[in-house]
Scaffold this motif. Structure first.
Motif, PDB file in Angstrom:
ATOM      1  N   ARG A  90      72.192 -79.431 -16.654  1.00  6.43           N
ATOM      2  CA  ARG A  90      72.683 -79.121 -15.310  1.00  6.43           C
ATOM      3  C   ARG A  90      72.541 -80.334 -14.394  1.00  6.43           C
ATOM      4  N   LEU A  91      71.396 -80.995 -14.521  1.00 11.97           N
ATOM      5  CA  LEU A  91      71.149 -82.190 -13.706  1.00 11.97           C
ATOM      6  C   LEU A  91      72.165 -83.284 -14.043  1.00 11.97           C
ATOM      7  N   ILE A  92      72.393 -83.498 -15.341  1.00 17.07           N
ATOM      8  CA  ILE A  92      73.367 -84.516 -15.765  1.00 17.07           C
ATOM      9  C   ILE A  92      74.754 -84.170 -15.225  1.00 17.07           C
ATOM     10  N   GLU A  93      75.089 -82.885 -15.283  1.00 15.06           N
ATOM     11  CA  GLU A  93      76.389 -82.446 -14.806  1.00 15.06           C
ATOM     12  C   GLU A  93      76.559 -82.744 -13.308  1.00 15.06           C
ATOM     13  N   GLU A  94      75.521 -82.400 -12.524  1.00 15.00           N
ATOM     14  CA  GLU A  94      75.579 -82.655 -11.074  1.00 15.00           C
ATOM     15  C   GLU A  94      75.715 -84.145 -10.791  1.00 15.00           C
ATOM     16  N   LEU A  95      74.912 -84.957 -11.491  1.00 11.62           N
ATOM     17  CA  LEU A  95      74.927 -86.394 -11.236  1.00 11.62           C
ATOM     18  C   LEU A  95      76.260 -87.022 -11.626  1.00 11.62           C
ATOM     19  N   SER A  96      76.829 -86.557 -12.727  1.00 12.04           N
ATOM     20  CA  SER A  96      78.093 -87.177 -13.174  1.00 12.04           C
ATOM     21  C   SER A  96      79.265 -86.757 -12.280  1.00 12.04           C
ATOM     22  N   GLY A  97      79.029 -85.803 -11.394  1.00  8.89           N
ATOM     23  CA  GLY A  97      80.062 -85.428 -10.436  1.00  8.89           C
ATOM     24  C   GLY A  97      80.103 -86.362  -9.228  1.00  8.89           C
ATOM     25  N   LEU A  98      79.134 -87.303  -9.161  1.00  2.00           N
ATOM     26  CA  LEU A  98      79.097 -88.241  -8.029  1.00  2.00           C
ATOM     27  C   LEU A  98      80.069 -89.389  -8.276  1.00  2.00           C
ATOM     28  N   PRO A  99      80.605 -89.980  -7.184  1.00  2.00           N
ATOM     29  CA  PRO A  99      81.580 -91.052  -7.372  1.00  2.00           C
ATOM     30  C   PRO A  99      80.976 -92.253  -8.105  1.00  2.00           C
ATOM     31  N   GLY A 100      81.695 -92.760  -9.085  1.00  2.00           N
ATOM     32  CA  GLY A 100      81.260 -93.960  -9.793  1.00  2.00           C
ATOM     33  C   GLY A 100      80.190 -93.717 -10.850  1.00  2.00           C
ATOM     34  N   ILE A 101      79.798 -92.483 -11.053  1.00  2.00           N
ATOM     35  CA  ILE A 101      78.750 -92.186 -12.040  1.00  2.00           C
ATOM     36  C   ILE A 101      79.390 -91.531 -13.266  1.00  2.00           C
ATOM     37  N   GLY A 102      79.364 -92.251 -14.385  1.00  2.00           N
ATOM     38  CA  GLY A 102      79.857 -91.682 -15.638  1.00  2.00           C
ATOM     39  C   GLY A 102      78.762 -90.884 -16.321  1.00  2.00           C
ATOM     40  N   VAL A 103      79.097 -90.263 -17.452  1.00  2.00           N
ATOM     41  CA  VAL A 103      78.119 -89.419 -18.151  1.00  2.00           C
ATOM     42  C   VAL A 103      76.895 -90.222 -18.593  1.00  2.00           C
ATOM     43  N   LYS A 104      77.141 -91.441 -19.082  1.00  2.00           N
ATOM     44  CA  LYS A 104      76.015 -92.269 -19.566  1.00  2.00           C
ATOM     45  C   LYS A 104      75.039 -92.591 -18.451  1.00  2.00           C
ATOM     46  N   THR A 105      75.579 -93.009 -17.299  1.00  2.00           N
ATOM     47  CA  THR A 105      74.722 -93.324 -16.145  1.00  2.00           C
ATOM     48  C   THR A 105      74.017 -92.060 -15.682  1.00  2.00           C
TER      49      THR A 105
END
Ligand code: ZN
Length: 198
Positions: free
Chosen positions: A10-25
């Motif tokens: 869930r945390l990864i999903e939320e973070l990857s929804g931010l601009p410029g943030i891919g799944v790896k980051t």
């Protein structure tokens, strides 16, 4: 296969929804956060919630602030008769960093883009026209040199021309399509000083 627990996912999903943030980051950030002391994480989470709750638009220039009127508009040393029109608060910050501009700003919160269906009514243009009923000598259009930025600049200049207020456009020393915030201060200053009347 679900590699991580539901919480981490869930945390990864939320973070990857931010601009410029891919799944790896997003994964890297998620694991970094999880390994921080609990108090640090709580402070971080509160900072996000507090900012969202208290930050609003300045009632004059529409930049983000936590007061009714932002510190720039409220500063008596700023020249209220010169208004620089920018697309967003990040562009405003870029010009402020030069420390050489003493006018005020107007933040549009976007640019006209027929392709994306963003029209003049979707950005803070009406609000700009209301401000121009006051004592204004010059409007400096500092939208990006992208197609959207240029379209917006043309539109605004046509709108203002009949009022007799001087309209200028920053010099095209700013790279085409370049986001203003990534441009160094010297380039910005040159663009501002080399502005031409529209
Ligand atoms: Zn303001």
């Amino acid at each position: 296969m679900d590699l991580y627990s539901g919480h981490i996912n869930r945390l990864i999903e939320e973070l990857s929804g931010l601009p410029g943030i891919g799944v790896k980051t997003a994964q890297r950030l998620a694991f970094h956060l999880i390994n921080l002391p609990k108090e640090r994480v709580e402070k971080f989470a509160h900072a996000i919630v507090d900012a969202r709750e208290h930050v609003r638009y300045c009632s004059q220039c529409f930049t983000l602030t936590d007061k009714e009127i932002c510190p720039i508009c409220a500063n008596p040393r700023r020249n209220q008769k010169v208004i620089m029109v920018v697309e967003n608060a990040r562009d405003l910050a870029a010009y402020e960093k030069t420390g050489k501009y003493d006018g005020v700003y107007h933040v549009l919160h976007g640019a006209i883009s027929p392709l994306l269906g963003i029209g003049p009514g979707d950005i803070k243009l009406k609000e700009l026209m209301v401000r121009l009923q006051g004592d204004v000598e010059e409007v400096i259009i500092a939208t990006n040199s992208s197609l959207e930025g240029e379209t917006t600049a043309m539109y605004i200049s046509k709108l203002i021309k009949p009022t007799g207020i001087k309209v200028t456009r920053i010099a095209s020393g700013v790279p085409v399509g370049g986001d203003l915030e990534y441009i160094d201060e010297v380039t910005l200053l040159r663009a501002l000083e080399g502005r031409t009347e529209l």
